[in-house]
Design an enzyme around this catalytic site. Sequence first.
Site, mmCIF file in Angstrom:
data_model
loop_
_atom_site.group_PDB
_atom_site.id
_atom_site.type_symbol
_atom_site.label_atom_id
_atom_site.label_comp_id
_atom_site.label_asym_id
_atom_site.label_seq_id
_atom_site.Cartn_x
_atom_site.Cartn_y
_atom_site.Cartn_z
ATOM 1 N N HIS A 1 3.386 -19.195 -23.651
ATOM 2 C CA HIS A 1 4.558 -19.340 -23.111
ATOM 3 C C HIS A 1 4.751 -19.184 -21.613
ATOM 4 C CE1 HIS A 1 6.173 -19.426 -27.127
ATOM 5 N NE2 HIS A 1 5.838 -18.413 -27.602
HETATM 6 C C1 BDR Z 1 9.706 -15.777 -24.716
HETATM 7 O O1 BDR Z 1 10.154 -14.743 -25.498
HETATM 8 C C2 BDR Z 1 9.371 -13.652 -25.348
HETATM 9 O O2 BDR Z 1 8.955 -13.049 -26.536
HETATM 10 C C3 BDR Z 1 7.904 -14.245 -24.419
HETATM 11 O O3 BDR Z 1 7.522 -13.073 -23.670
HETATM 12 C C4 BDR Z 1 8.380 -15.500 -23.875
HETATM 13 O O4 BDR Z 1 8.860 -15.084 -22.643
HETATM 14 C C5 BDR Z 1 9.179 -17.156 -25.985
HETATM 15 O O5 BDR Z 1 10.205 -17.458 -26.519
#
Ligand code: BDR
Length: 303
Positions: free
Chosen positions: A238
Site C-alpha cells: 500500500h
Molecule cells: C493502509 O492502512 C494501514 O494499515 C497501512 O499502513 C496502509 O497505510 C492500508 O489500508
Amino acid sequence: MKLIIDTDPGIDDAMAIAYAAAAPEFDLIGLTTVFGNTHVGQSSRNARFLAHKFGLNIPVAQGAAFARGRNAHTPSRHVHGDEGFGDVTEVPEIGANHDLSAAEFLVEMARRHKQDLTVCAVGPLTNIADAMRMDPDFAQNIGQLVIMGGAVFCPGNITEHAEANIYHDAQAADEVFSVAAPTVLVGLDVTLKTLYRTADFEELARHSPEIGGFLRDISRFYLNFYKNVAGLEGCGLHDSTAVIACSHRAMFDVHKTGLKVITNGPEAGATRPDPSRPPLLVCRDVVGEQVVDLFTQRVATLR
Ligand code: BDR
Ligand code: CA
C-alpha cells in the site's frame, strides 16, 4: 524532489520508508507521524528507529494522537502487531522527536521548498488537515500531495465501504478533499494489485540481508493476516505504491474527479466521487508487477 512522508509505521509504512531511502529520485527531508496502525508515540519511536536503521539523518516530527473530535484511538494490533512491526517487538528508543509538531513542520517545509516538495501521506489524514487549517496556502505551496487512502471503485478493507487510513479520520479526509490541491489518491483500487509474496521477501533478504531481512521479519505477521483474513497469498504494497506514484505517475491509469468522504453511519469512511469538489487524480489501475519489481530492485540496494 524533496519528500516528506506522513506515516504511522506500521509494516508497509516501514517498507515505504525503505523504498524512499533507496530511490535516487528522492531527497527524503523528514518524517511526520500520526496515530493509526499504532499509538502516535509508538509511530514516532518506530519512525526514528527506521530512519536510523536505513541510514537517514532526518527529523521526525510527531503529530496527531487522535482523529478530529475524538480523545482515544485503538491501534490495529491484529494487522500490524503490538508495536507496529508484527512479531518484532521492543523497538529501541533512538533520538528524540523534532521540536515542531508534524503540522508545523509540514507548513514550514512547504514555505521553504514550495513546488520542489512532495508530501506523501500514508496514514490517517489528520496532520494534513491540520497543516491546511494552519496555513491556507499550504496546499498550493507544495508540488504535490500523494495520499495512500480510499477505495473509490472497489470495496474497503477496514469495513465493506472504507479503507483504513480514511476511516480512521473520515472528517479530516473530507476536509482535505474539500481543498483545491495538487492531489493524487493511491487507494485500494491499485494497492491491492501490488501483492508482495513470501518469495519476494526472501529474494529481497538475499540481496539485502540487513534491511531486506528486517522487512521480511516484520512482515511475517502481516502476511499471515492477509492469508487468514483476506485469503490472499501476499500483502498489498500500500504505502510503497503511494511513494512510487510520487515519481512514476506514468505507471498508473488515473481518473480526474472531486471526492467526498462519508463521515457518519454504516458507510463512514467511504470515498465517493463528487463533481462539486475540487478535482484530484484518483489512481484507477496499475500493472502490479511493475510496482513489485521496482520496489525489489531499489530496496535490494540498501546495505
Ligand atoms: C493502509 O492502512 C494501514 O494499515 C497501512 O499502513 C496502509 O497505510 C492500508 O489500508
Ligand atoms: Ca500506513
